[in-house]
Scaffold this active site. Sequence first.
Site, PDB file in Angstrom:
ATOM      1  CB  THR A 185      -0.876   0.036   1.257  1.00  0.00           C
ATOM      2  OG1 THR A 185      -0.002   0.033   2.385  1.00  0.00           O
ATOM      3  CG2 THR A 185      -1.797  -1.153   1.339  1.00  0.00           C
ATOM      4  CE  LYS A 439     -15.537  12.392  14.518  1.00  0.00           C
ATOM      5  NZ  LYS A 439     -14.342  11.602  14.643  1.00  0.00           N
ATOM      6  CD1 TRP A 444     -18.068  13.127  12.475  1.00  0.00           C
ATOM      7  CD2 TRP A 444     -18.418  11.502  10.974  1.00  0.00           C
ATOM      8  NE1 TRP A 444     -17.690  11.949  13.046  1.00  0.00           N
ATOM      9  CE2 TRP A 444     -17.894  10.932  12.146  1.00  0.00           C
ATOM     10  CE3 TRP A 444     -18.714  10.670   9.891  1.00  0.00           C
ATOM     11  CZ2 TRP A 444     -17.651   9.571  12.274  1.00  0.00           C
ATOM     12  CZ3 TRP A 444     -18.480   9.320  10.015  1.00  0.00           C
ATOM     13  CH2 TRP A 444     -17.947   8.782  11.186  1.00  0.00           C
TER      14      TRP A 444
END
Length: 539
Positions: A185, A439, A444
């Site tokens: 990754t 936040k 959110w």
Amino acid sequence: MLGSMMNSQLTITSIMKHGKRINPNKEVVSITSDHEEHRCTLNDIFERSGKVANLLKTHNIEKGDRIATLAWNDFRHMELYYGISCSGAVCHTINPKLHPDQVSFIANDATDKLIFLDVMFIDLIKTIEAELTSVKQFIVLTSDASVVDGLGDNWSIYEDDISAYSNEYDWPELDENDPSQLCYTSGTTGNPKGVQYTHRSLVLHTMAAIAPDAFSISKNDCILPIVPMFHVNSWGIPYMAAMVGCKLVFAGQKVAEPETLSRLMQNEGVTLSVGVPTVWNLLAQYIQKNNISLTTLKRLVVGGTAMPAHLYRYFQDEQDMTILHIWGMTEMSPLGTLNHIHAKEVQDLDDEAFFEQKLKQGIPIYGVELKLINDDGQEVAWDGKESGNLLVRGPWVVDQYFNRPDVKNVDGWFDTGDISTIDQYGYMKITDRSKDVIKSGGEWISSVDIENAMMSHPDIFHAAVIGIEHPKWDERPLLIIENHSGDSLSYEEVVTFLTGKIAKWWMPNAVEYVEEIPMTATGKMHKLKLREKFEQYSF
Ligand code: AMP
């Protein structure tokens, strides 16, 4: 009692044998460092894979050993894919755009025995050669013998090396759960983690991806994969092409040059291409400027980051193409969801809402299950409104990272780190990465939604939103725009543009311009670097 059908193993060797027997004459066109235009057939590739397997034998490569490649998309990389995996070793594709320290970490973590590399990566490997303790030989993918002059005894030339060997190879009977490919990754935080695909996972992924409601690939296609073969196996295209028997066009190191891409697409009759929006943007600008219609290209597979609305509209309306918007991950081989919208499911939507539906990341393809959970681990309704952490499972989803027994899936589900909604039809929409979500006052804010809204402005391609600490709201959004033209929108103009496109309370508190938004090695905005840059920022 078990059923009584044959237990044939799903291996990459079976794809190779099928391709060789049924589709031997399909053409493969490549640009390489030593060929402006190389033409061969699938059969030539598989014959030379036999030479590769014989070469590995001479180097005492054993079953399961990792063999690295640092290479662009071309016929040689494809013969390595098959020659390495089908002989029982693991083809470890390394992303050459990573920092040299990461390349060295990855090669050592995988204990790679050999590295096959393109000419342009010699300098990169030279800087870390002394650290690569497991590598016995560096083999440069060219016929030009001069490039290894003075580099040392353990450097050699691919064409010289394989020319000594026969095409014939007694391919072993492999277990479908044997490892086949390895890809790390991109690792924006911590060290990259390896995903070791099995023969079975890749065969199943290939079968799912070629299906009509997925990429819909047939013998009549000609595919130009822009996604590099060092990134999640070019999304599986080298396997799909051999399974169905279609023509392939590889642009080598010129893969980000729109002039080369559009020329290849027209001259070779490319019908389908796969890549990230950054490349589609470059291509769109080029063909618009030069009044080019890509007449044969009918399907664009787009993923890696969300497809910006204006690009979607351009290719759909001006170039008459079908956009297949996909979402996936290195950990998912990569295909998870695909948006190939069926009109009947959305017949009540007006044009604007229908387009919004098309921009979503799509429905899971068979084989991939999705689950949305909130922070308490409770399942979130599929109502297209409430967002949650996106979990996945399926036969081509990672169960365990390579060498990392400490990182575990929970209850058989892989946590993607993405935040999304899923609507009643199963259409998933990414709203953020869990570590990027902002936040504000306990609620959110989706940085991705603001970015997408901003990037629908025709003059803006890269815009990033990060959370900045705020004394009253905990965090508030800062909008960062990459500015090429020198003409920047004022804050008021940005607010006017975004009004109506995002919730009022999501409006960024400020806009900053940067010359360049940093990108990761796989072409995503590097938010971590941006957060570091704006660490001291206050509104
Ligand atoms: P990688 O493993 O480097 O391919 O990155 C996978 C991540 O890229 C996913 O977890 C998503 O955050 C992001 N991603 C992939 N496809 C899309 C897409 N179509 N839209 C938005 N984000 C995407």
